[in-house]
Design an enzyme around this catalytic site. Sequence first.
Site, PDB file in Angstrom:
ATOM      1  N   ASP A 328       0.716  -1.168  -0.014  1.00  0.00           N
ATOM      2  CA  ASP A 328       0.224  -0.054  -0.161  1.00  0.00           C
ATOM      3  C   ASP A 328       0.225   1.129  -0.498  1.00  0.00           C
ATOM      4  OD1 ASP A 328      -2.298   1.849   0.663  1.00  0.00           O
ATOM      5  OD2 ASP A 328      -1.538   2.016   2.497  1.00  0.00           O
ATOM      6  N   ASP A 522      -1.158  -0.600   6.007  1.00  0.00           N
ATOM      7  CA  ASP A 522      -1.327   0.196   7.672  1.00  0.00           C
ATOM      8  C   ASP A 522      -2.403  -0.311   8.498  1.00  0.00           C
ATOM      9  OD1 ASP A 522      -3.864   2.339   6.618  1.00  0.00           O
ATOM     10  OD2 ASP A 522      -4.374   0.740   6.531  1.00  0.00           O
ATOM     11  N   ASP A 526      -6.607  -1.964   4.841  1.00  0.00           N
ATOM     12  CA  ASP A 526      -6.081  -3.036   3.901  1.00  0.00           C
ATOM     13  C   ASP A 526      -6.521  -4.279   4.830  1.00  0.00           C
ATOM     14  OD1 ASP A 526      -4.822  -0.911   1.915  1.00  0.00           O
ATOM     15  OD2 ASP A 526      -3.847  -0.914   3.255  1.00  0.00           O
TER      16      ASP A 526
END
Length: 628
Positions: A328, A522, A526
């Site tokens: 991410d 994080d 996610d």
Amino acid sequence: MTGKQRKNLVRILISFAAVVILAFVPLEGVPRLVAYLAVYLVIGYDILMGALHGIINRQPLDESLLMTIATIGAFALAIYENSGDYNEAIAVMLFYQVGEWFQSYAVGRSRRSISSLMEMEPDHANLILEDGSIEEVDCEEVEVGSIIAVKPGERIPIDGIICEGASSLNTSDLTGESMPRDVGVGDEVVSGCINIDGALKLKTSKEYADSTVARILELIEESGHRKARSEKFISRFARIYTPAVVGAACAMGIGLPVVKMLAGLDGLWGVWLYRALTFLVISCPCALVVSIPLSFFAGIGGAGRKGILIKGSSYMENLSDARTIVFDKTGTLTRGKFKVAEICPAGMEKEKLLHCIALAELYSAHPIAESVKNEHGKAIDPSEVIDTKEIAGEGIIAGTAFGSVAVGNEKLMKRVGAVFEEVKAPGTVLYAAIDGVYAGYIVITDSLKDNSKSAIAQLKRIGIKETIMLTGDNPEAAAAASKELGIDRVYSRLLPADKVSKIEEIMAKRSSEKERVVFVGDGINDAPVLIRSDVGIAMGALGSAAAIEAADVVLMNDDPADIVTAIRLSAKCMRIVKENIWFAITIKIGCLVLSAFGLANMWLAIFADVGVLVLAILNAMRCFNIRN
């Protein structure tokens, strides 16, 4: 060293000293036997009780029973031969306890390494009593529904809901997120956060044992249940191996003499019983059964010392097979500390536009406001700001010496009637208007973490085939970040569901089932992708219950370089596991063959059992240490 470890160490030293003394004391017959039996009971009473417990629970074929049979058999042989040499029986039990002590110490060291990470754990709570007074109590004593006070500068001791007060929370110790979190009445907060500037009263929603920090420790304790493939192999091996060697020892010690006697030959009971007992001691599988899980546990402890929480040995093993790393962007590779990247005035100088925006943001503690004030770099006279009004989700309107300054997003510009053109840029755009007239914009970007670029480069050097970025950001920001970092592929404007689909697509295209796909996020938005990937790594997400449940690995220091450390450590751990397996099996088989042919005595058996165990443990302890 724990109290139990100290107690066992004292037993070992006393028993060793007693054996040395008895070697010089002229005792014979029954007094000598009684003296050695006393030493034997001191050093081995817990092993005898363990063997008895196993028999009662119908699980007899373990190390305790093997040690018990071998040592009692050695005593019986010495009595049968009237040799008075009981040292071998004592030595077997003594050195076995030495091996057990090393194991206990190694496990304890691993636990301490992990527990030391949790220094953020609060030591008390301010309980508000019915008369309104405040009493400091242990966190464990606070019941659900109690009201506690959290003063500015204190850590929140227990998860709860704010019932009075407002403040900003520093969650960096838990999440690694530098941006303060503003909270007020009705907001849920978690233990470990630091209350920055306002007095709060919380109604506790959980007992301390169920709070965020306590649950992390519990996950660590339960990590041993998530066994790796190597551990499962050893468990299956031991279930077959132990009964097989016990049967072989019985055949050697009883079956062969009986057959020889039936054939009219001397049974040589003493010789074959001694060989059988030696065979039993050698065959004890503790070097494998203990050292392999300990290797993983030491690896988990070694990772813990570096701020990397790995929830189980299966994830350690999968991490060592990582070949594709998917990231991410926001909060993972970027640091959350914003800076002004571009200033674009409309009909005025850059310095004046920046000054006007800084005036509007003067009393805001938001990280974006701080980045503007840092860029301005000059002291601001508060008298230049008459009043400020914050409009949630839009921005700020401030009365200043230059007029009414509005700073915010497109919605705010439309609110004040400013005519402007929407700008697309890799970052957050702040528009400004003075007395309803558009004055320009600035672009705020989220800077990369210090180690992000080097971490990507190091991952490629240690064997990662491909790095990929999945982000919800706009294509401009995603492309700029991926180019600077050296990411191989990037996908932008993805919702959480899109990320799950993309990670499944990536996993379907891997060249081998053994190759693992790792996702680093994080840990909050996610969570679905963390669960779906082979190994989910959460960056600084200890404050999120969803992250704790979803991630397999949590980086407590929020540092991308720790991903490299975690993969290197897992590879080292797996290498040590394989070394211990081959070392232990090779020595065992060699000594068992020597024992069957009468070429091994009890002292070699002690080395094959305890010596191999200690060497394997010492090798496993190397997992604690890895260079950055």
